[in-house]
Design a protein around this motif. Structure first.
Motif, short mmCIF file in Angstrom:
data_model
loop_
_atom_site.label_atom_id
_atom_site.label_comp_id
_atom_site.label_asym_id
_atom_site.label_seq_id
_atom_site.Cartn_x
_atom_site.Cartn_y
_atom_site.Cartn_z
N ILE A 100 0.88 -1.17 0.00
CA ILE A 100 0.00 0.00 0.00
C ILE A 100 0.92 1.22 0.00
O ILE A 100 1.72 1.39 0.91
N ILE A 101 0.82 2.04 -1.05
CA ILE A 101 1.73 3.18 -1.18
C ILE A 101 1.11 4.51 -0.78
O ILE A 101 1.82 5.46 -0.49
N LYS A 102 -0.25 4.56 -0.76
CA LYS A 102 -0.90 5.82 -0.40
C LYS A 102 -2.35 5.52 -0.05
O LYS A 102 -2.97 4.65 -0.64
N VAL A 103 -2.87 6.24 0.92
CA VAL A 103 -4.27 6.12 1.31
C VAL A 103 -4.93 7.48 1.20
O VAL A 103 -4.41 8.47 1.72
N GLU A 104 -6.05 7.53 0.48
CA GLU A 104 -6.85 8.75 0.35
C GLU A 104 -8.29 8.40 0.69
O GLU A 104 -9.01 7.86 -0.15
N GLY A 105 -8.68 8.65 1.92
CA GLY A 105 -10.03 8.30 2.36
C GLY A 105 -10.24 6.80 2.32
O GLY A 105 -9.54 6.05 3.00
N ASN A 106 -11.18 6.35 1.49
CA ASN A 106 -11.48 4.92 1.34
C ASN A 106 -10.73 4.28 0.17
O ASN A 106 -11.07 3.17 -0.24
N VAL A 107 -9.76 4.97 -0.39
CA VAL A 107 -9.01 4.46 -1.54
C VAL A 107 -7.58 4.15 -1.11
O VAL A 107 -6.87 5.03 -0.62
N TYR A 108 -7.21 2.89 -1.28
CA TYR A 108 -5.87 2.42 -0.93
C TYR A 108 -5.13 2.12 -2.23
O TYR A 108 -5.47 1.17 -2.94
N HIS A 109 -4.14 2.93 -2.57
CA HIS A 109 -3.35 2.73 -3.78
C HIS A 109 -2.30 1.66 -3.50
O HIS A 109 -1.64 1.70 -2.46
N PHE A 110 -2.13 0.73 -4.43
CA PHE A 110 -1.18 -0.36 -4.21
C PHE A 110 -0.27 -0.59 -5.39
O PHE A 110 -0.57 -0.19 -6.52
N VAL A 111 0.83 -1.26 -5.12
CA VAL A 111 1.71 -1.80 -6.14
C VAL A 111 1.84 -3.28 -5.82
O VAL A 111 2.11 -3.66 -4.67
N CYS A 112 1.61 -4.12 -6.80
CA CYS A 112 1.82 -5.56 -6.66
C CYS A 112 3.25 -5.83 -7.09
O CYS A 112 3.67 -5.40 -8.16
N ARG A 113 4.01 -6.51 -6.25
CA ARG A 113 5.42 -6.74 -6.53
C ARG A 113 5.76 -8.23 -6.48
O ARG A 113 5.23 -8.96 -5.66
N ILE A 114 6.66 -8.62 -7.36
CA ILE A 114 7.26 -9.96 -7.30
C ILE A 114 8.44 -9.90 -6.34
O ILE A 114 8.64 -10.78 -5.53
N ASP A 115 9.21 -8.84 -6.46
CA ASP A 115 10.28 -8.53 -5.52
C ASP A 115 10.44 -7.02 -5.52
O ASP A 115 9.65 -6.31 -6.11
N LEU A 116 11.47 -6.54 -4.89
CA LEU A 116 11.64 -5.10 -4.74
C LEU A 116 11.72 -4.38 -6.08
O LEU A 116 11.30 -3.24 -6.21
N HIS A 117 12.24 -5.06 -7.12
CA HIS A 117 12.48 -4.40 -8.41
C HIS A 117 11.47 -4.77 -9.50
O HIS A 117 11.38 -4.07 -10.50
N VAL A 118 10.74 -5.85 -9.33
CA VAL A 118 9.82 -6.33 -10.37
C VAL A 118 8.38 -6.16 -9.89
O VAL A 118 8.00 -6.70 -8.86
N GLN A 119 7.60 -5.41 -10.68
CA GLN A 119 6.19 -5.18 -10.35
C GLN A 119 5.30 -6.07 -11.19
O GLN A 119 5.60 -6.36 -12.34
N CYS A 120 4.16 -6.48 -10.60
CA CYS A 120 3.18 -7.26 -11.37
C CYS A 120 1.90 -6.45 -11.59
O CYS A 120 0.90 -6.99 -12.04
#
Length: 130
Positions: A100-120
């Motif tokens: 979870i990288i940021k929360v704005e009210g009821n919205v939770y922004h996320f990044v799905c990661r395989i590892d620290l450098h690879v995003q899914c």
């Protein structure tokens, strides 16, 4: 006196750079990826369980907390690899996690990661009002 001033300045700088994140609270959410090629889905959080709903089937995952802002989903179901591509088979063996990288009210922004450098992927969990 100088030492106290340095300590106060250091504490203020650390708190001002704190993360704006939070774990998902109990409730129902719509999960939307930022890319158009992935459909949105409904999920439910209850304690340390994460439920998905696909084709009228409720699937249960256990939430493994990795930090204040990240978690991994665990499930003991076996994956039928016969219909997967080689890349999909490789990804199925990985253990992706959500940050979870940021929360704005009821919205939770996320990044799905395989590892620290690879995003899914990246997207939002939008909490539904009940």
């Amino acid at each position: 006196m100088e030492k106290y001033l340095i300590v106060i300045i250091m504490s203020l700088s650390f708190t001002s750079f704190g993360q704006n994140c939070s774990m998902l609270k109990n409730g129902k959410y719509e999960m939307r990826y930022d890319t158009k090629d992935r459909n949105s889905s409904l999920i439910e959080i209850n304690g340390n369980h994460y439920y998905t709903f696909q084709d009228n089937v409720k699937k249960d995952y256990e939430i493994k907390t990795l930090s204040n802002c990240s978690f991994q989903l665990e499930n003991n179901d076996k994956v039928d690899e016969s219909k997967l591509t080689e890349v999909q088979r490789m990804l199925a063996k990985q253990k992706p996690y959500f940050e979870i990288i940021k929360v704005e009210g009821n919205v939770y922004h996320f990044v799905c990661r395989i590892d620290l450098h690879v995003q899914c992927g990246s997207g939002k969990f939008i909490r539904k009002e009940e």
